[in-house]
Design a protein around this motif. Structure first.
Motif, PDB file in Angstrom:
ATOM      1  N   LYS A  85     -30.910 -45.949  18.715  1.00 43.46           N
ATOM      2  CA  LYS A  85     -30.128 -46.800  17.819  1.00 43.46           C
ATOM      3  C   LYS A  85     -29.135 -47.562  18.682  1.00 43.46           C
ATOM      4  O   LYS A  85     -28.600 -47.025  19.633  1.00 43.46           O
ATOM      5  N   SER A  86     -28.872 -48.734  18.290  1.00 45.48           N
ATOM      6  CA  SER A  86     -27.937 -49.500  19.117  1.00 45.48           C
ATOM      7  C   SER A  86     -26.527 -48.963  18.933  1.00 45.48           C
ATOM      8  O   SER A  86     -26.024 -48.828  17.844  1.00 45.48           O
ATOM      9  N   GLY A  87     -25.914 -48.584  20.022  1.00 41.03           N
ATOM     10  CA  GLY A  87     -24.575 -48.009  19.936  1.00 41.03           C
ATOM     11  C   GLY A  87     -23.496 -49.081  19.908  1.00 41.03           C
ATOM     12  O   GLY A  87     -22.504 -48.970  19.238  1.00 41.03           O
TER      13      GLY A  87
ATOM     14  N   LEU B 138     -22.641 -53.433  20.065  1.00 40.34           N
ATOM     15  CA  LEU B 138     -23.173 -54.791  20.028  1.00 40.34           C
ATOM     16  C   LEU B 138     -23.592 -55.180  21.424  1.00 40.34           C
ATOM     17  O   LEU B 138     -22.856 -55.023  22.391  1.00 40.34           O
TER      18      LEU B 138
ATOM     19  N   ARG C 179     -21.970 -64.193  18.596  1.00 41.81           N
ATOM     20  CA  ARG C 179     -21.236 -64.150  17.336  1.00 41.81           C
ATOM     21  C   ARG C 179     -19.931 -64.909  17.466  1.00 41.81           C
ATOM     22  O   ARG C 179     -19.456 -65.525  16.528  1.00 41.81           O
TER      23      ARG C 179
ATOM     24  N   TRP D 233     -14.587 -60.479  11.270  1.00 42.06           N
ATOM     25  CA  TRP D 233     -15.381 -59.434  11.892  1.00 42.06           C
ATOM     26  C   TRP D 233     -15.589 -59.630  13.385  1.00 42.06           C
ATOM     27  O   TRP D 233     -16.369 -58.908  13.999  1.00 42.06           O
TER      28      TRP D 233
ATOM     29  N   SER E  88     -10.978 -51.999  18.673  1.00 40.00           N
ATOM     30  CA  SER E  88     -10.547 -51.369  17.419  1.00 40.00           C
ATOM     31  C   SER E  88      -9.686 -50.160  17.701  1.00 40.00           C
ATOM     32  O   SER E  88      -8.639 -49.944  17.084  1.00 40.00           O
ATOM     33  N   ASN E  89     -10.156 -49.390  18.655  1.00 40.46           N
ATOM     34  CA  ASN E  89      -9.447 -48.182  19.009  1.00 40.46           C
ATOM     35  C   ASN E  89      -8.005 -48.483  19.412  1.00 40.46           C
ATOM     36  O   ASN E  89      -7.048 -47.897  18.911  1.00 40.46           O
TER      37      ASN E  89
ATOM     38  N   GLY F 211     -14.045 -50.976  22.105  1.00 39.04           N
ATOM     39  CA  GLY F 211     -12.772 -50.298  22.361  1.00 39.04           C
ATOM     40  C   GLY F 211     -11.553 -50.995  21.805  1.00 39.04           C
ATOM     41  O   GLY F 211     -10.462 -50.425  21.784  1.00 39.04           O
TER      42      GLY F 211
ATOM     43  N   GLN G 138     -12.191 -57.747  16.546  1.00 40.32           N
ATOM     44  CA  GLN G 138     -12.220 -56.524  17.349  1.00 40.32           C
ATOM     45  C   GLN G 138     -13.638 -56.229  17.793  1.00 40.32           C
ATOM     46  O   GLN G 138     -14.058 -55.090  17.903  1.00 40.32           O
TER      47      GLN G 138
ATOM     48  N   SER H  53     -38.209 -42.433  16.057  1.00 41.09           N
ATOM     49  CA  SER H  53     -37.427 -43.505  16.667  1.00 41.09           C
ATOM     50  C   SER H  53     -35.994 -43.024  16.831  1.00 41.09           C
ATOM     51  O   SER H  53     -35.280 -42.806  15.875  1.00 41.09           O
TER      52      SER H  53
END
Lengths: 716, 716
Positions: free
Chosen positions: B658-660, B662, B670, B682, B691-692, B689, B685, B655
């Motif tokens: 993977k989710s990159g 959200l 959310r 949570w 957070s960056n 991008g 950010q 497998s």
């Protein structure tokens, strides 16, 4: 301690009381320090950091930390974390740590059985190499040299509860150790388990010590034997306990599945017979590199030894033989010298030890850690035990000869300003030294571990707040009001140092060494240790909570090579305490040769020889008996395996019908088919009862013949 | 040896050549001796015997044996034997000896993988208690005291083939050992495996011995060290080899499933947690009973010691100091004394040892056997080694003092008929004694083991045939002509004694002891051992074939407690050979104190101390290294377990998605749902991008501030 006061302590220690905390099991914090990097470099590194973290599937939130750092809060989505925990359990099963496959398939999401399990998987997601599915963030290594640390958040309410709970109890139970494991992982929990077992066992030397102090002569041989036997039984019991706990916590053999350190330099990669990618470094090279430790140990032994001897000599001379000016100040000279030089030399040697351990190119972090701690343990032993050994075996026996000589030499060198007087070595010095080292040493350790860093942390906080008031509002730390408390806590934790459980285990082992090596000197030593250890367990718990970052909950299946150190100390103890008793004790039964110093020294090897062999024989006997009794968990494991397999056998056992006789049809068949000569043999008496008749016939015939034979001879 | 001659040997040794033999894997022979019972009693016992055997489902054929015995040939039907073998395999799986259930159900019938597996199940059918499904025939115990033995038939053609095969080879391979295991079971095969490994390893001391004899001085220290190290490495290697073989032969841990001896007296029965019926005897009672062995050992040490010392003294006196009449005859007195008294005392002690071992109430036959053989080993050690130790440590050093004193005493007692003369102890005596004991001892052992019993057996045969010719035709032995050869062979085998592998292992261990304890005395010792052992392996094989009944192919997972005996001998060797070198060697480097006898003896404890610790340190190092390398079979086992479990993991690893980030939907979800304060943290950010950007902003701001701060101070 009444409850209100304890609450105050909790507030004092833990800060915020009763506030709702972020759930800690799915979060990690990366501390990125950009103070030493140029702006552009820092920005590039930081972006790469976030990219790597996100590529694993983790979410990030960035906040500012103190002193030009950024705190990257990393969170794993429920599915990712649950799946990682699940895969970790499957890996355990693959490597034989657990017996049963956890069920499910590759996309299964599970909850961690306890908090540390989740956090460990978080750690893996952040720390493991990209090939293994992690983000590859190893603090202060390679391209992440500006990442100062990564750590999980303290679960403050759980910490509080557990500390409170532990403070009320005298002895810990297995469930209490489970709770520690739930918080901080098996490796740290094993330290507490060891400390607890050691504490309980210390009751015996305490009782024996009081008895010996009261009724037995000084430097008693019986007491030395009791302590020697006690050490052996304690160690063997602890080994079984360790196995039991490791099975209980499902970590037995977990050393085999640890991943390689990123610092591990391998020569080639290959795929082994089972399909795993292995990184290979030739064994002989590894052994060659590790053998460098031998000259290192000898060198440090020499260096530290010379330092201690010189200072020792100065101290003896000044305190007991010197009569010149400035005596009052000069008396403190040796202590000052030691206090300055020893840490300096100690740190230099520890750095050399670090470099050497790095050179040894260990595959796993466990191995690296163990190699380093064992080297440092050797250094600590020398520093701790050598002064007492010098006192016992050099100063007291030979002081009468050596010190006047020393005095003469100095007199010749420095002239008449140094007076002379008769010197008599102080036989009580040994006892006083041991008492001082063990009692005051324990107290100062406690202070050093707990009080000093606490004051330091508090002072820094106060300083920071003072600075913040005076300077302009630091816009970097403009926090959203709902986050203030959380961020403040996280920032404080980011400044703390990581916890190294090996330091604490080392402290306990050194303490054990005092007991093993020098027990006949003062029988009341164990009492101080007993009290200290009760406090130590709880104070270490507190220390982890408030002075260190939350430890990465790595797993281990015991306290590791420290067992070997403890065994070595026990062995040395059999030699050392026998020698002390021999040289210092009153031997009412030994006449003549033993009364002279020469005689004492001549017969010393014999005493050591006998004492050592008694110890070894006793140890073999204890191991033999305990091996038969074995570990309860191992027996339980075997019984479980038997029981679960037995249901297969039950259907076998229920079959009660066995053929008693050849079926008539079968018999006829066997006789009628054309057979070879072998088979004919087996059909002569195939009918039921024929064998019986034939045999009876033979018996009768033989008995008759015998009687005939006797009858004939009788007539003759 | 050309082929024709070897054929002759085969005929000579094995009797009938090339005849078709009964298949041996499903037959057992019970020897019932009715010579000491009354006719009616005998008939009743015999009928019970047949009844018990038949009740299990076995077939019987009764024939007459020699000397008022009956041979009951017992055969198991194919289904019964096959099912018993199958159940035995299931039991192995239940107890964890094998990893997989053998498949099938309670009625499955299987063929034995090798002959010994079938014969072992035959043995169980005949020997095990009724509750366990056997006929309960234990020779010479309880109601079967007239059953002299039970044994399987020798597979003569297989024996011939294997012996021929072994005689052509220099070294045995694992497949050869497998063939021995196929014939006689794992326990016996382990003896041959040990002998083979010992033989191969002996090459090193041989080479070293030749080198030492040629180039090194007598009583060389280096040679003593080489032998000491060799012993350690050999033992550690053998332990690994034993584990490997036990896994290969699937007998690892087999000690745990052995059934109780019928002689085991238990206090109560109970059903344990896993549903097994266990027989219980209190552990403390067992330990108390076993501790009786300590005074026994001390007593026998005393007894044998006194005997040997007295005879020794007489021998010394007569051969070297006596000048009176009848010297020629008296010189043989000690040898005669020893030859008479030693076996007598030895047998008495062995009987006491047997009674004591019976008293110790061991649960399994393995334990009983081991306890008995270890006691007898201690007795044998004393008998073998004490004379040499006396020579080395009493006679040679102190002879100059003791013998004239002895002479004086005898002179006073017996008057002037005993002359006096100056006595000088013979330093070469030690070497001559060791050579004599090892070389002639080996040769005489060989003769005693092989030649003497063979001659005895042949003589008895000749005597019997001679008697048969003279007496009336013995109608008891009127055999059907087609059965004559078979019966003759069976009757001969019934007269043979059972094979006890412990005697042979004991012989090898004693030989090893000579090497370990006395190696510096004569470096060429190992050569004799090497030659002897090559012959010994094949002669022991022959011995089992022609002088003993076929051994019951019981299983074992090694040579058992002999490992401990070997380790003890190695340890003693480090002490003994160091002492010999110290007392006898030329020490060119030691001046002064070492030259005097007093000095030598004073410094002896120190030498022993140092030598012993060097040995222990080396042993620890060897164990540490070999433990890391470990057993190949264990690694293979672990890899197999990993590989077979890995297929489960493969689907996990495949497998790759993977989710990159959200998912957009997830993100909106959310933010929109009413959340608590933690969750709000949570989501700030949550966008890609963000957070960056936030982090970069913080970095820039902080760096700017820093420059501002520096800028201000610079101006100042």
């Amino acid at each position: 301690m009444g409850i209100p006061r304890l609450q105050k302590v909790r507030t004092f220690a833990f800060g915020v009381q009763g506030e709702k905390n972020l759930p800690c099991n799915d979060k990690y914090i990366i501390v990125y320090d950009f103070s030493e990097a140029e702006t552009d470099e820092a920005i590039k590194e930081f972006s790469t950091l976030l990219e790597d973290v996100k590529s694993v599937g983790l979410h990030t939130e960035v906040r500012a930390g103190y002193n030009q750092t950024l705190l990257v809060f990393v969170q794993a989505p429920r599915e990712l974390l649950g799946n990682t925990v699940y895969r970790s359990r499957v890996k355990d099963w693959l490597y034989g740590i657990t017996k049963q496959h956890p069920g499910g398939n590759r996309d299964t999401v599970v909850d961690g059985d306890f908090e540390a399990e989740d956090i460990l998987s978080m750690y893996h997601l952040v720390n493991w190499r990209k090939e293994l599915g992690g983000a590859g963030i190893t603090p202060e290594f390679g391209k992440w040299k500006n990442v100062k640390s990564i750590f999980p958040l303290h679960n403050i309410s759980a910490n509080e509860d557990l500390l409170y709970h532990l403070s009320k109890k005298l002895l810990l139970s297995a469930e209490d150790l489970d709770r520690i494991r739930d918080l901080w992982g098996a490796k740290v929990a094993f330290y507490f388990a060891f400390l607890q077992t050691y504490f309980v066992f210390l009751i015996i030397p305490c009782v024996a010590g009081i008895f010996a102090w009261q009724f037995l002569p000084q430097y008693s041989l019986s007491f030395a034997f009791i302590i020697g036997f006690w050490c052996t039984v304690f160690l063997e019991y602890w080994k079984i306990q360790e196995t039991d706990l490791s099975i209980r916590w499902k970590v037995r053999g977990v050393g085999g599945l640890k991943v390689n350190r990123p610092q591990f330099q391998y020569e080639k990669e290959f795929v082994d017979a089972a399909g795993r990618v292995q990184q290979f470094f030739p064994r002989w090279k590894q052994i060659a590199r590790q053998s460098v430790v031998i000259p290192f140990v000898l060198l440090s032994l020499l260096l530290l030894g010379i330092l201690i001897v010189v200072v020792f000599a100065i101290e003896i001379y000044i305190s007991e033989a010197y009569e010149g000016p400035y005596k009052f100040y000069l008396e403190y000279l040796p202590t000052v010298l030691l206090a300055i030089l020893l840490p300096y030399i100690g740190n230099t040697l520890e750095d050399i030890a670090s470099t050497m351990t790095e050179f040894e190119n260990h595959r796993t972090q466990d191995n690296y850690e163990m190699s380093l701690t064992q080297k440092i343990f050797v250094l600590n032993s020398i520093t701790n035990y050598l002064p007492i050994l010098l006192t016992a075996f050099v100063y007291v026996p030979f002081g009468d000869i050596l010190v006047p000589q020393l005095q003469n030499n100095l007199h010749k060198t420095f002239g008449a300003s140094i007076g002379k007087f008769d010197f008599k070595s102080d036989a009580d010095r040994l006892r006083n030294e041991v008492i001082a080292l063990t009692v005051t040493g324990q107290i100062s350790n406690l202070g050093e571990e707990l009080v000093f860093p606490y004051l330091k942390t508090r002072f820094r906080e106060w300083w920071r707040e003072h600075q913040a008031k005076n300077a302009d509002a630091d816009n970097l730390l403009e926090d959203d009001p709902s986050e203030t408390k959380t961020l403040k806590r996280a920032r404080k934790q980011a400044l703390l140092s990581p916890y190294n459980v090996q330091d604490d285990i080392s402290e306990m082992v050194i303490q054990f060494g005092y007991l093993a090596l020098f027990s006949p000197v003062w029988p009341l030593i164990p009492i101080g240790f007993l009290i200290n250890n009760w406090i130590e367990l709880r104070s270490d718990f507190l220390k982890i909570c408030i002075e260190h970052q939350r430890p990465t909950p790595v797993r281990g299946d015991g306290i590791g090579p420290w067992i070997t150190s403890l065994e070595a100390l026990t062995w040395l103890g059999s030699v050392s305490s026998a020698a002390i008793v021999h040289l210092f004790g009153q031997h009412h039964y030994a006449m003549g040769i033993m009364q002279t110093t020469m005689g004492k020294w001549c017969s010393l090897p014999l005493t050591i020889f006998v004492s050592e062999h008694i110890f070894l024989a006793f140890r073999a006997a204890v191991r033999f008996s305990l091996q038969k009794i074995g570990s309860r968990q191992i027996r339980k494991e075997r019984n479980e395996r038997y029981a679960e397999r037995k249901k297969y056998l039950d259907e076998l056992e229920s079959s009660t019908t066995k053929s008693g006789h050849l079926d008539v049809v079968e018999r006829e068949r066997r006789k009628s088919v054309r057979m070879t000569s072998e088979d004919v043999f087996w059909t002569r008496q195939a009918e039921e009862g024929v064998s019986n008749e034939v045999g009876i016939g033979l018996i009768r015939a033989a008995k008759q013949k015998e009687e005939q034979g006797r009858g004939i001879t009788k007539v003759d």
